[in-house]
Design a protein around this motif. Sequence first.
Motif, PDB file in Angstrom:
ATOM      1  N   PHE A  83      -5.266  -1.818  -6.434  1.00 22.07           N
ATOM      2  CA  PHE A  83      -4.740  -0.455  -6.339  1.00 22.07           C
ATOM      3  C   PHE A  83      -3.222  -0.463  -6.439  1.00 22.07           C
ATOM      4  CE2 PHE A  83      -5.280   3.979  -5.374  1.00 22.07           C
ATOM      5  CZ  PHE A  83      -4.037   4.334  -4.879  1.00 22.07           C
ATOM      6  N   CYS A  84      -2.581  -1.362  -5.701  1.00 16.57           N
ATOM      7  CA  CYS A  84      -1.116  -1.443  -5.733  1.00 16.57           C
ATOM      8  C   CYS A  84      -0.618  -1.744  -7.144  1.00 16.57           C
ATOM      9  CB  CYS A  84      -0.611  -2.535  -4.780  1.00 16.57           C
ATOM     10  SG  CYS A  84      -0.695  -2.079  -3.053  1.00 16.57           S
ATOM     11  N   HIS A 119      -1.000   1.188  -9.625  1.00 20.60           N
ATOM     12  CA  HIS A 119      -0.150   2.356  -9.385  1.00 20.60           C
ATOM     13  C   HIS A 119       1.332   2.025  -9.268  1.00 20.60           C
ATOM     14  CE1 HIS A 119      -4.167   3.842  -8.406  1.00 20.60           C
ATOM     15  NE2 HIS A 119      -3.687   5.019  -8.715  1.00 20.60           N
ATOM     16  N   ASP A 124       5.156   4.534  -8.874  1.00 15.72           N
ATOM     17  CA  ASP A 124       5.742   4.523  -7.535  1.00 15.72           C
ATOM     18  C   ASP A 124       7.258   4.488  -7.665  1.00 15.72           C
ATOM     19  OD1 ASP A 124       6.630   4.025  -4.945  1.00 15.72           O
ATOM     20  OD2 ASP A 124       5.034   2.596  -4.500  1.00 15.72           O
ATOM     21  N   PRO A 125       7.927   5.656  -7.588  1.00 17.68           N
ATOM     22  CA  PRO A 125       9.379   5.710  -7.816  1.00 17.68           C
ATOM     23  C   PRO A 125      10.172   4.839  -6.842  1.00 17.68           C
ATOM     24  CG  PRO A 125       8.451   7.926  -7.757  1.00 17.68           C
ATOM     25  CD  PRO A 125       7.372   6.991  -7.325  1.00 17.68           C
ATOM     26  N   LEU A 126       9.642   4.613  -5.652  1.00 18.01           N
ATOM     27  CA  LEU A 126      10.381   3.801  -4.686  1.00 18.01           C
ATOM     28  C   LEU A 126      10.337   2.322  -5.075  1.00 18.01           C
ATOM     29  CD1 LEU A 126       9.379   5.725  -1.464  1.00 18.01           C
ATOM     30  CD2 LEU A 126      11.673   5.513  -2.390  1.00 18.01           C
ATOM     31  N   PHE A 154      -3.796   4.109   3.816  1.00 16.72           N
ATOM     32  CA  PHE A 154      -3.410   3.530   2.534  1.00 16.72           C
ATOM     33  C   PHE A 154      -3.858   4.563   1.499  1.00 16.72           C
ATOM     34  CE2 PHE A 154      -2.261  -0.103   0.003  1.00 16.72           C
ATOM     35  CZ  PHE A 154      -3.044  -0.011  -1.129  1.00 16.72           C
ATOM     36  N   PRO A 155      -3.103   4.744   0.388  1.00 19.25           N
ATOM     37  CA  PRO A 155      -3.394   5.851  -0.533  1.00 19.25           C
ATOM     38  C   PRO A 155      -4.819   5.950  -1.074  1.00 19.25           C
ATOM     39  CG  PRO A 155      -1.528   4.530  -1.330  1.00 19.25           C
ATOM     40  CD  PRO A 155      -1.881   4.015   0.008  1.00 19.25           C
ATOM     41  N   ASN A 156      -5.574   4.860  -1.168  1.00 22.57           N
ATOM     42  CA  ASN A 156      -6.948   4.996  -1.672  1.00 22.57           C
ATOM     43  C   ASN A 156      -7.950   5.290  -0.552  1.00 22.57           C
ATOM     44  OD1 ASN A 156      -7.354   2.578  -0.380  1.00 22.57           O
ATOM     45  ND2 ASN A 156      -8.001   1.434  -2.199  1.00 22.57           N
ATOM     46  N   SER A 168       4.667   4.091   0.523  1.00 23.18           N
ATOM     47  CA  SER A 168       5.063   4.558  -0.801  1.00 23.18           C
ATOM     48  C   SER A 168       3.787   4.880  -1.578  1.00 23.18           C
ATOM     49  CB  SER A 168       5.896   3.498  -1.519  1.00 23.18           C
ATOM     50  OG  SER A 168       5.087   2.402  -1.894  1.00 23.18           O
ATOM     51  N   ASN A 169       3.935   5.572  -2.708  1.00 24.72           N
ATOM     52  CA  ASN A 169       2.748   6.087  -3.417  1.00 24.72           C
ATOM     53  C   ASN A 169       1.740   5.052  -3.891  1.00 24.72           C
ATOM     54  OD1 ASN A 169       3.487   8.678  -3.025  1.00 24.72           O
ATOM     55  ND2 ASN A 169       3.569   9.248  -5.196  1.00 24.72           N
ATOM     56  N   SER A 170       2.206   3.835  -4.224  1.00 19.93           N
ATOM     57  CA  SER A 170       1.255   2.808  -4.672  1.00 19.93           C
ATOM     58  C   SER A 170       0.673   2.063  -3.479  1.00 19.93           C
ATOM     59  CB  SER A 170       1.961   1.794  -5.580  1.00 19.93           C
ATOM     60  OG  SER A 170       2.924   1.079  -4.817  1.00 19.93           O
ATOM     61  N   GLY A 171       1.224   2.349  -2.294  1.00 18.91           N
ATOM     62  CA  GLY A 171       0.777   1.644  -1.103  1.00 18.91           C
ATOM     63  C   GLY A 171       1.448   0.292  -0.929  1.00 18.91           C
ATOM     64  N   ARG A 172       2.324  -0.084  -1.864  1.00 16.78           N
ATOM     65  CA  ARG A 172       2.912  -1.423  -1.829  1.00 16.78           C
ATOM     66  C   ARG A 172       3.995  -1.565  -0.754  1.00 16.78           C
ATOM     67  NH1 ARG A 172       3.555  -6.025  -5.286  1.00 16.78           N
ATOM     68  NH2 ARG A 172       4.163  -7.619  -3.755  1.00 16.78           N
ATOM     69  N   LEU A 173       4.651  -0.442  -0.409  1.00 16.06           N
ATOM     70  CA  LEU A 173       5.721  -0.513   0.587  1.00 16.06           C
ATOM     71  C   LEU A 173       5.382   0.301   1.830  1.00 16.06           C
ATOM     72  CD1 LEU A 173       8.826   0.090  -1.728  1.00 16.06           C
ATOM     73  CD2 LEU A 173       7.937  -2.121  -0.943  1.00 16.06           C
ATOM     74  N   LEU A 214       1.280  -6.069   0.810  1.00 17.03           N
ATOM     75  CA  LEU A 214       0.338  -7.127   0.434  1.00 17.03           C
ATOM     76  C   LEU A 214       0.722  -8.488   0.996  1.00 17.03           C
ATOM     77  CD1 LEU A 214      -0.270  -6.215  -3.331  1.00 17.03           C
ATOM     78  CD2 LEU A 214      -1.603  -5.516  -1.336  1.00 17.03           C
ATOM     79  N   ASP A 255       5.173  13.358  -4.099  1.00 11.12           N
ATOM     80  CA  ASP A 255       5.548  12.795  -5.402  1.00 11.12           C
ATOM     81  C   ASP A 255       6.184  11.417  -5.264  1.00 11.12           C
ATOM     82  OD1 ASP A 255       8.645  14.692  -6.048  1.00 11.12           O
ATOM     83  OD2 ASP A 255       8.095  13.261  -4.502  1.00 11.12           O
ATOM     84  N   GLY A 256       6.327  10.952  -4.025  1.00 19.09           N
ATOM     85  CA  GLY A 256       6.814   9.589  -3.800  1.00 19.09           C
ATOM     86  C   GLY A 256       8.243   9.324  -4.208  1.00 19.09           C
TER      87      GLY A 256
END
Lengths: 68, 342
Positions: free
Chosen positions: A38-39, A42, A46-48, B237-239, B281-286, B302, B325-326
Motif C-alpha cells: 500500500f505504501c 501510494h 503522498d506530497p509529504l 492506517f489509510p487502507n 501521511s496519505n500513503s501511510g509511510r510517515l 515500515l 489531500d495530504g
Amino acid sequence: MSGSSNLVAMKKVVQQLRFEASLPRVKVSQAAADLQQFCMQHAMQDPLLTGVSSSTNPFRPQKVCSFL
Amino acid sequence: MAAEKAEIDALKKECDGLRTKIEAARKAVNDGSMSAAAGGVASVGRVQLKNRKTLKGHLAKIYSLHWAADSRQMVSASQDGKLLIWDCFTGNKLVAVPLKSAWVMSVAFAPSGNLVASGGLDNMCTVYNIKAASPKTLRELDAHTGYLSCCRFLSDSEILTASGDTTCCLWDLETGKQKTVFTNHIGDCMSLALSPDQNTFISGACDSLAKLWDLREGTCKQTFSGHTSDINAIAFFPNGHAIVTGSDDCSCKMYDLRSDQEVIGYQDSSLNAGVTSLALSNSGRLIFAGYDDFNCHIWDTLKGEKVGVLSGHDNRVSCTGVPEDGMGVCTGSWDSFLKLWN
C-alpha cells in the motif's frame, strides 16, 4: 448485593474473550507485505514524501504579485 | 454465597484460559517482523519539512485541532475559551466561536463543513452551526459522566464521542440523544478514530488498551495491548487494515487488525516524552507524532526509524493533523500557536 453484579460483570468479560478468541488471524508476514505494498503504491500521491514545489504549495507565504 | 464464589472462580479460570488461547493464536501467526520485511524497501531518507505558516490568535494553550474535508479550513480549540476556524491558505481567521466552558479538550469539523463540535471538562459535546450569520449552538449532547476527550462527526446527523467516563458514544444529532453506548474500556477513553469505510472505529484509553468497535452492532471486536501507559492518540492506517497508537509510555505502536497484534513499535531511548497526538501521511509511510518534548517527530512506518523532526514550538505539541489531500501537516501547541509544515 455486589456479589451478583460481580457475577454479571465476569460473565460479560468471559463472553467478550470467547468472541475475541474465535477471530481468524492472518500471518504477520502477509499483513506486513500488504501494508508495504500500500505504501509503495501510494508513494507518488503522498506530497509529504514527494515534496511540494513552491508554485503549487497551498501554504506558501503569500507573495505580492504585480502585472508588469 | 459459596455457590456464587465458586461460579466466579470458574469464570476467572475460563478467562485465564481464553487469554492464554488468544496469546497462543497470535503467536502462531507471528511468522516474521515488519521491520525485517521492510529490509528490501528503499529508505525515505531524511524528511525535512519547513514551517510555512504560524497561525497566531489564540491566547492560551491549544488542546485540539481538526482539518475540514476541503483541506483548506481547519478548526482549533484553546482553553482561552474559543474555537477558531482558519483559512490555512491565507492564514486568516474566518470564524471565532465563543465557548460556554473554556475547558475544552477536543474539537471536530463535520465532513460537510457546516458544523463543528467541541467539548471537555464540561462533560458535554456542543455542536455549532458555523454557516449561520454568527455561530449558533445546534445541540448540547449531555449524557457522559466524565470529560469529553475526543469527538468525530460521521455526518451532519451523527457524531461519535469518547469520554473520561470510560465509554464512547454514538449520538443522533436530530434528536440529541444517545444511539449507542460502547462500553468495555476500564480506563478513561482518550482518543478515537473512524475507519475509512465508517463501519468501525478505534479507541485508545488510560487502561493502555486500544479497541476496535463495530459502529452499528455496538460491540467490541478486538482488543490490542502492549502499551504500558495511557494511549492518548490513535489513527487508522489509510487502507483501514492497521492502526497506530501513541502513548504516555513514550512510544507509538502499529497493530495490524487482521493479525490481531502489534507488528512494529516506534520508540527511541533518547525520547523520554509522552506522545500526545499523531497523524499519518496519505500513503501511510510517515507518522507525525506530537510529544511532550515540544517537538513533532517523524517516523518511517515500515522500518520503525525516526526520519525527521518538526521543531519550533515553545511548549508541548498537543495536537497534530494531516488534511485529506495530504499536502501538509499542522501542529498545535500549548505555546498557543499552530504551525503548518510541508
